[in-house]
Design an enzyme around this catalytic site. Structure first.
Site, PDB file in Angstrom:
ATOM      1  N   HIS A  95      -6.072   0.441   1.629  1.00 32.11           N
ATOM      2  CA  HIS A  95      -5.320   1.598   1.106  1.00 32.11           C
ATOM      3  C   HIS A  95      -3.979   1.139   0.540  1.00 32.11           C
ATOM      4  CE1 HIS A  95      -3.590   5.705   0.971  1.00 32.11           C
ATOM      5  NE2 HIS A  95      -2.487   5.088   1.364  1.00 32.11           N
ATOM      6  N   GLU A  96      -3.282   0.283   1.285  1.00 33.67           N
ATOM      7  CA  GLU A  96      -1.989  -0.212   0.808  1.00 33.67           C
ATOM      8  C   GLU A  96      -2.150  -1.074  -0.444  1.00 33.67           C
ATOM      9  OE1 GLU A  96       0.565   1.159   1.836  1.00 33.67           O
ATOM     10  OE2 GLU A  96      -0.358   2.104   3.580  1.00 33.67           O
ATOM     11  N   HIS A  99      -2.165   0.914  -3.550  1.00 38.72           N
ATOM     12  CA  HIS A  99      -0.852   1.193  -4.156  1.00 38.72           C
ATOM     13  C   HIS A  99      -0.398   0.030  -5.050  1.00 38.72           C
ATOM     14  CE1 HIS A  99      -0.271   4.917  -2.111  1.00 38.72           C
ATOM     15  NE2 HIS A  99      -0.231   4.385  -0.910  1.00 38.72           N
TER      16      HIS A  99
END
Length: 226
Positions: A95-96, A99
């Protein structure tokens, strides 16, 4: 009575969602994956697959303190997720990385959010000062200024939603396409990602509710002045 119900809602909803997130994260932190890779390895693999060789992956202290730093170009993972090889660990890690990929692609909502950060911080800090001062002094102009500042922080919350959901969608695709998760593991990964996203949904709903309440108070203040 109405205010009491409202107060219970804005206090209870975030707490319940945080509890759900912690329970979901805890459950899938104890469930391994067939690939057996750690969160750090998952993050590094996806970064390299997307040509982000310059982005580092580092451990950071704390629990669920994971984040991507666009200024330093670093994905920082809490130690449990950095070293862990659970469904939760690689879900949070990818998920990170989502980004970081957004940053590379110049994803518009992310750019808007970055631009709003300093304004939103100031708005959040100043809004309640002006709102409280406006209420005590019965100064509608000051109250309105507080509402405007608060509206900027609400806008930041709204823009955050597509940023987080897009990062989660990317994370899911990364994990599936690279074989990090298989078959029944996919369901657990979705639950972790969705639980995390719900915290942003709750924060946004509460912020909008507060903004509407302030607007109604402002309207009532003007009606009393007339």
């Amino acid at each position: 009575m109405g205010f009491l119900i409202y107060f219970i809602i804005i206090m209870a909803v975030p707490l319940l969602i945080q509890l759900y997130l912690k329970n979901t994260y805890k459950k899938y932190s104890n469930v391994g994956t067939s690939s057996g890779i750690t969160g750090a390895e998952a993050a590094r693999r996806v970064l390299d697959e997307n040509g982000l060789y310059n982005v580092k992956v580092e451990p950071v202290r704390g629990r669920l303190t994971d984040h991507y730093d666009p200024r330093s170009k670093v994905v920082r993972l809490s130690q449990d997720n950095y070293y862990g090889n659970s469904i939760a660990a690689i879900s949070v890690a990818t998920h990170e990385v989502g980004h970081a990929v957004q940053d590379k692609m110049d994803y518009t909502p992310l750019r808007i959010r970055h631009a709003l950060v300093p304004v939103a911080n100031w708005g959040s800090n100043l809004s309640f000062f002006f709102i409280l001062a406006g209420m005590l002094m019965q100064a509608s102009g000051m109250f309105l200024l507080g509402i405007i500042f608060f509206a900027v922080s609400v806008l930041f919350q709204v823009v955050t939603l597509p940023v987080e959901y897009n990062a989660s969608a990317r994370a899911h695709d990364f994990m599936v396409s690279s074989g990090m998760i298989r078959n029944n593991e996919e369901s657990g990964a979705r639950k972790v990602l969705n639980a995390a996203a719900l915290t942003y949904v709750a924060a946004t709903i509460i912020a909008i509710m507060e903004l509407l309440r302030f607007i109604l108070m402002f309207v009532g203040m003007n009606n009393n002045e007339e």
